[in-house]
Design a protein around this motif. Structure first.
Motif, short mmCIF file in Angstrom:
data_model
loop_
_atom_site.label_atom_id
_atom_site.label_comp_id
_atom_site.label_asym_id
_atom_site.label_seq_id
_atom_site.Cartn_x
_atom_site.Cartn_y
_atom_site.Cartn_z
N ARG A 149 0.84 -1.21 0.00
CA ARG A 149 0.00 0.00 0.00
C ARG A 149 0.87 1.25 0.00
O ARG A 149 0.55 2.24 -0.66
N ALA A 150 1.97 1.18 0.75
CA ALA A 150 2.87 2.33 0.81
C ALA A 150 3.40 2.68 -0.58
O ALA A 150 3.45 3.85 -0.96
N GLU A 151 3.74 1.67 -1.36
CA GLU A 151 4.25 1.92 -2.71
C GLU A 151 3.17 2.54 -3.59
O GLU A 151 3.43 3.48 -4.35
N GLY A 152 1.94 2.04 -3.48
CA GLY A 152 0.85 2.61 -4.27
C GLY A 152 0.59 4.06 -3.90
O GLY A 152 0.44 4.92 -4.77
N LEU A 153 0.53 4.34 -2.60
CA LEU A 153 0.32 5.73 -2.16
C LEU A 153 1.47 6.62 -2.58
O LEU A 153 1.26 7.76 -2.99
N ARG A 154 2.69 6.11 -2.49
CA ARG A 154 3.85 6.89 -2.88
C ARG A 154 3.77 7.28 -4.36
O ARG A 154 4.03 8.42 -4.73
N ARG A 155 3.37 6.34 -5.20
CA ARG A 155 3.25 6.64 -6.64
C ARG A 155 2.17 7.69 -6.89
O ARG A 155 2.36 8.60 -7.71
N LEU A 156 1.05 7.57 -6.17
CA LEU A 156 -0.01 8.56 -6.35
C LEU A 156 0.44 9.94 -5.86
O LEU A 156 0.13 10.96 -6.49
N ILE A 157 1.17 9.98 -4.76
CA ILE A 157 1.65 11.26 -4.23
C ILE A 157 2.64 11.89 -5.20
O ILE A 157 2.58 13.10 -5.47
N HIS A 158 3.54 11.09 -5.76
CA HIS A 158 4.51 11.62 -6.73
C HIS A 158 3.79 12.22 -7.94
O HIS A 158 4.26 13.20 -8.53
N ALA A 159 2.68 11.64 -8.33
CA ALA A 159 1.96 12.09 -9.53
C ALA A 159 0.83 13.05 -9.22
O ALA A 159 0.08 13.42 -10.10
N SER A 160 0.70 13.47 -7.96
CA SER A 160 -0.46 14.27 -7.57
C SER A 160 -0.57 15.57 -8.34
O SER A 160 -1.66 16.06 -8.59
N ASN A 161 0.55 16.14 -8.76
CA ASN A 161 0.50 17.39 -9.51
C ASN A 161 -0.22 17.22 -10.84
O ASN A 161 -0.88 18.13 -11.32
N ASP A 162 -0.09 16.03 -11.43
CA ASP A 162 -0.76 15.77 -12.70
C ASP A 162 -2.19 15.26 -12.51
O ASP A 162 -3.04 15.45 -13.37
N LEU A 163 -2.43 14.59 -11.38
CA LEU A 163 -3.75 14.00 -11.17
C LEU A 163 -4.77 15.00 -10.65
O LEU A 163 -5.92 15.00 -11.06
N PHE A 164 -4.35 15.84 -9.71
CA PHE A 164 -5.29 16.71 -9.03
C PHE A 164 -5.27 18.11 -9.63
O PHE A 164 -4.87 19.07 -9.01
N VAL A 165 -5.70 18.18 -10.87
CA VAL A 165 -5.76 19.46 -11.56
C VAL A 165 -7.20 19.71 -11.99
O VAL A 165 -7.96 18.78 -12.23
N PRO A 166 -7.57 20.99 -12.09
CA PRO A 166 -8.93 21.29 -12.54
C PRO A 166 -9.13 20.81 -13.97
O PRO A 166 -8.22 20.86 -14.79
N ASP A 167 -10.31 20.34 -14.26
CA ASP A 167 -10.66 19.88 -15.60
C ASP A 167 -11.38 21.03 -16.30
O ASP A 167 -12.56 21.27 -16.08
N ASP A 168 -10.63 21.76 -17.14
CA ASP A 168 -11.20 22.94 -17.80
C ASP A 168 -12.35 22.58 -18.73
O ASP A 168 -13.34 23.32 -18.81
N ALA A 169 -12.23 21.46 -19.43
CA ALA A 169 -13.31 21.06 -20.34
C ALA A 169 -14.58 20.75 -19.55
O ALA A 169 -15.68 21.15 -19.95
N LEU A 170 -14.41 20.07 -18.42
CA LEU A 170 -15.58 19.76 -17.59
C LEU A 170 -16.19 21.04 -17.04
O LEU A 170 -17.41 21.19 -17.02
N ALA A 171 -15.35 21.98 -16.62
CA ALA A 171 -15.86 23.25 -16.09
C ALA A 171 -16.65 24.00 -17.15
O ALA A 171 -17.71 24.57 -16.87
N GLU A 172 -16.15 23.98 -18.40
CA GLU A 172 -16.85 24.66 -19.50
C GLU A 172 -18.21 24.00 -19.76
O GLU A 172 -19.22 24.67 -19.96
N GLN A 173 -18.22 22.67 -19.75
CA GLN A 173 -19.48 21.96 -19.97
C GLN A 173 -20.46 22.23 -18.83
O GLN A 173 -21.67 22.36 -19.06
N MET A 174 -19.94 22.34 -17.62
CA MET A 174 -20.82 22.61 -16.49
C MET A 174 -21.43 24.01 -16.58
O MET A 174 -22.57 24.23 -16.18
N GLN A 175 -20.68 24.96 -17.15
CA GLN A 175 -21.24 26.30 -17.35
C GLN A 175 -22.40 26.24 -18.34
O GLN A 175 -23.43 26.88 -18.15
#
Length: 196
Positions: free
Chosen positions: A89-115
């Motif tokens: 589990r530690a390895e899985g969490l570590r990989r997600l944390i390393h990639a968090s900058n790419d994963l946890f970003v706003p979805d501009d296309a989704l925001a536009e569709q929601m508008q």
């Protein structure tokens, strides 16, 4: 545990250095450590400083992250790790944390569709208000509300619009979920872990 240096020993052993760092982290005063290990306070300071530099230079993992999950959430996470052949589990969490900058970003296309969706819902709300206003006016005047083919067509169109909006929301959510799942799979499957 043998703390004192052997006669003639000029340097602390690695195990003694680890013990000094551990005991200092537990709050043992530097003077007590110097006395217990038979060295000067300056040696204790150097040992602690060297440990800090080692952590910074070697990117030693020294921080702990805790998270509480329900049994169902943990089973789901374990299943994902198993699918991607991740040993812990530690390895899985570590990989997600390393990639968090790419994963946890706003979805501009989704925001536009929601508008766009918000604008559609506003129009729908206006239509419903107009229908309710006409029904109330007819009721106040003691009249049976006119509900001819035209009104029936408007209500059906309104219902269709609401169902279309619901379908769009479900479609957007599914696309977003699929995109995130793909990103998580990419991260868990092949993200470089870096040095220990």
């Amino acid at each position: 545990m043998v703390r004192l240096r052997a006669p003639g020993q000029k340097r602390l052993t690695q195990n003694q250095r680890f013990a000094i760092v551990r005991e200092r982290a537990e709050g043992i005063p530097i003077e007590d450590l110097a006395r217990d290990f038979g060295v000067t306070t300056r040696s204790i300071f150097y040992t602690l400083k060297a440990d800090q530099c080692r952590k910074l230079d070697g990117r030693v993992r020294s921080e702990l992250v805790n998270v509480r999950l329900t049994p169902k959430e943990l089973l789901g996470f374990d299943a994902v790790l198993t699918r991607h052949d991740i040993a812990s589990r530690a390895e899985g969490l570590r990989r997600l944390i390393h990639a968090s900058n790419d994963l946890f970003v706003p979805d501009d296309a989704l925001a536009e569709q929601m508008q766009g969706l918000s604008a559609s819902l506003n129009r729908t709300g206006n239509n419903i208000n107009q229908i309710a206003q006409r029904l109330n006016e007819a009721k106040r005047q003691g009249k049976t509300p006119p509900y001819g083919n035209s009104a029936h067509g408007q209500v059906r169109a309104l219902a269709g619009l609401i169902f279309d909006i619901a379908d769009q929301v479900q479609d957007m959510a599914q696309r977003r979920r699929s995109a995130l799942s793909g990103e998580v799979a990419r991260v868990l499957g092949g993200f470089a872990d870096g040095p220990e």
